[in-house]
Design a protein around this motif. Sequence first.
Motif, short mmCIF file in Angstrom:
data_model
loop_
_atom_site.label_atom_id
_atom_site.label_comp_id
_atom_site.label_asym_id
_atom_site.label_seq_id
_atom_site.Cartn_x
_atom_site.Cartn_y
_atom_site.Cartn_z
N GLY A 325 33.45 28.10 33.01
CA GLY A 325 33.27 26.83 32.29
C GLY A 325 31.73 26.68 31.87
N ALA A 329 30.35 26.74 25.07
CA ALA A 329 31.77 27.02 25.02
C ALA A 329 32.17 27.28 23.78
N SER A 331 36.11 27.33 22.04
CA SER A 331 37.52 26.78 22.29
C SER A 331 37.64 26.61 23.81
N GLY A 332 36.83 26.02 24.60
CA GLY A 332 36.80 25.63 25.95
C GLY A 332 36.58 26.73 26.85
N TYR A 566 38.65 33.38 20.43
CA TYR A 566 38.34 32.08 20.88
C TYR A 566 37.33 31.72 19.83
#
Length: 578
Positions: A325, A329, A331-332, A566
């Motif tokens: 995290g 980021a 795509s998260g 991603y």
Amino acid sequence: MATPATPAVARTAGPLDGLRLESSGPPGPADGFVAEHLRLLGAETDGASGGRLSVTGGDIGGVTAHTMWGETATDEATVQAATGIMAVHGRRDGTPRGLAVDYAATATGVLAVQGLLAGLLARARGLNVTQVEVSAERAGLLAVSQYLAAAGAEEGEAAELAPGGPPFTSAEGTVFELETLDPGVWASFWRALDAPEESIRRGWRPFQFRYATACAPFPQTLHEAARASSWERIRYAAEVSGADVCPLRSLAERAAEYDGAAPWELTPHDAAYTPRRPTDGLPLAGFTVLEAGRRIQAPLAAHLLGLLGAEVIRIEPPGGDPLRGMPPASSGVSARWLALNRGKKAVEVDIKSATDRERLCEMAADADVFLHNWAPGTAARLGLDREHLAAANSALVYAYTSGWADRLSEAPMGTDFMVQARTGVGEAVRPADEAPAPSLRTLLDVLGGLLGAEAILAGLLLRERTGRGVRVDSSLLGAADVLTAPHRVRAVQGLDPRRPAGFRRPLRTADGWVALADLSAAPYDVSGLPTGQALEWLRDRGLAAVPVVTDLADLLSSGPISRDAYGAPGVPDPWSFA
């Protein structure tokens, strides 16, 4: 689980015993370096140098590595300029700066050795690999891959990119690095030096993120608090708070204590090994790597093994790796985390739980490599050291990437910047007219990861040729000693170990910067010319020069950078096999 008996230790052997290194062609970026590492691994060398290096002989020999600078770069300085190394290293100063060490060439050398070992391992497993090619430009891109990933993420940085950062200086002039991973410890240290509370609060985030951003623009009042304190008081503040402080050592000091150790250690043990056939054409296809790594060093080593075809399974704590995290980021998912961990599988294991430790031992029974970078003593305390896992799999290649490799007594915390400070790297990376300071680029974490992968490949090849299990140890200290080797030699000879004033300092143009090749360096003034005209002016005079990449985002559109599932940027594989 009962502690197993220690398997008999076999005679120390080299994975390249009985093989010979031959070199030819024009010089490459790191010929001598490659030859030395292959010699340490058991190969006979001919003493020649050239950009084509062939390992031959025995029952598997016949792999050639070709090293080159790249498509646009011609030497170390131009590689650093073209790949963003100068831009990232210079963030603390606010302008691009060249590293005074040959970082790209060193990384190229390690990658070339990796390529040769992987090629020989592939041949031993029945694959027809005869050549591997490595360029310094690709090595440079790999070295800044985390920074490139962040530059191409969907969201912006969580910490400011602005000049500033350690080291600090005491009242007597002692220059030192500070390390802690705990905000409470950070606050306690600075309170002991009577630093303002607001500065302490504002300083933690940039200090914490300096590994990711290569700068730390915390309040100047923290530097002032250090300068107002004696070294004795600073040491006491570190002791009572739990922080680590380390004075910057010189290259001469490191040379005087240097023990001559290789950058890694291979310890073979008797084992029952059944060779695994490759599942496709990549050198490590069919192998499984268990990686219990944090931050950069071990995850990067495992990432490289994955690029070579191994299945990599990350051992993560309950709830998953918290660095997934870490902003920014894509795509998260953290773009920086993806740069080191894309393509890996993950299994959550609570190593504090006896049941989960037993499960990890069961996983090791079917693995080829177990890799970790836990704090010293952790594996033994948990019953997860080599001797314990050998009970489940005697043929396991057990790899530990550490900070100090137990080679220095009373060493500080084994993190990148502390190892830089302790080993003279802070002096080596800056020319003679700049004050010594460790780079805030993660020099040793990256180089340590490269050396860790090199050592694991050596261990796998040794296992393939002898049937033995192998313990592999590498460290940030080994990375520092590899990087500063030419500087230490000069120190031993009584010469100035540092590069001359202005070395690899880019030239400002009207709209950017240009970097001259090392042999072209001179105090030319092109500040009144746009970058394109400045390059033409220099080249008309026979001087090799390239524009300096100052915004890493520029590499995302003009270079060989791809995007993963991603949407995060990914650098190309550093080797090309044939």
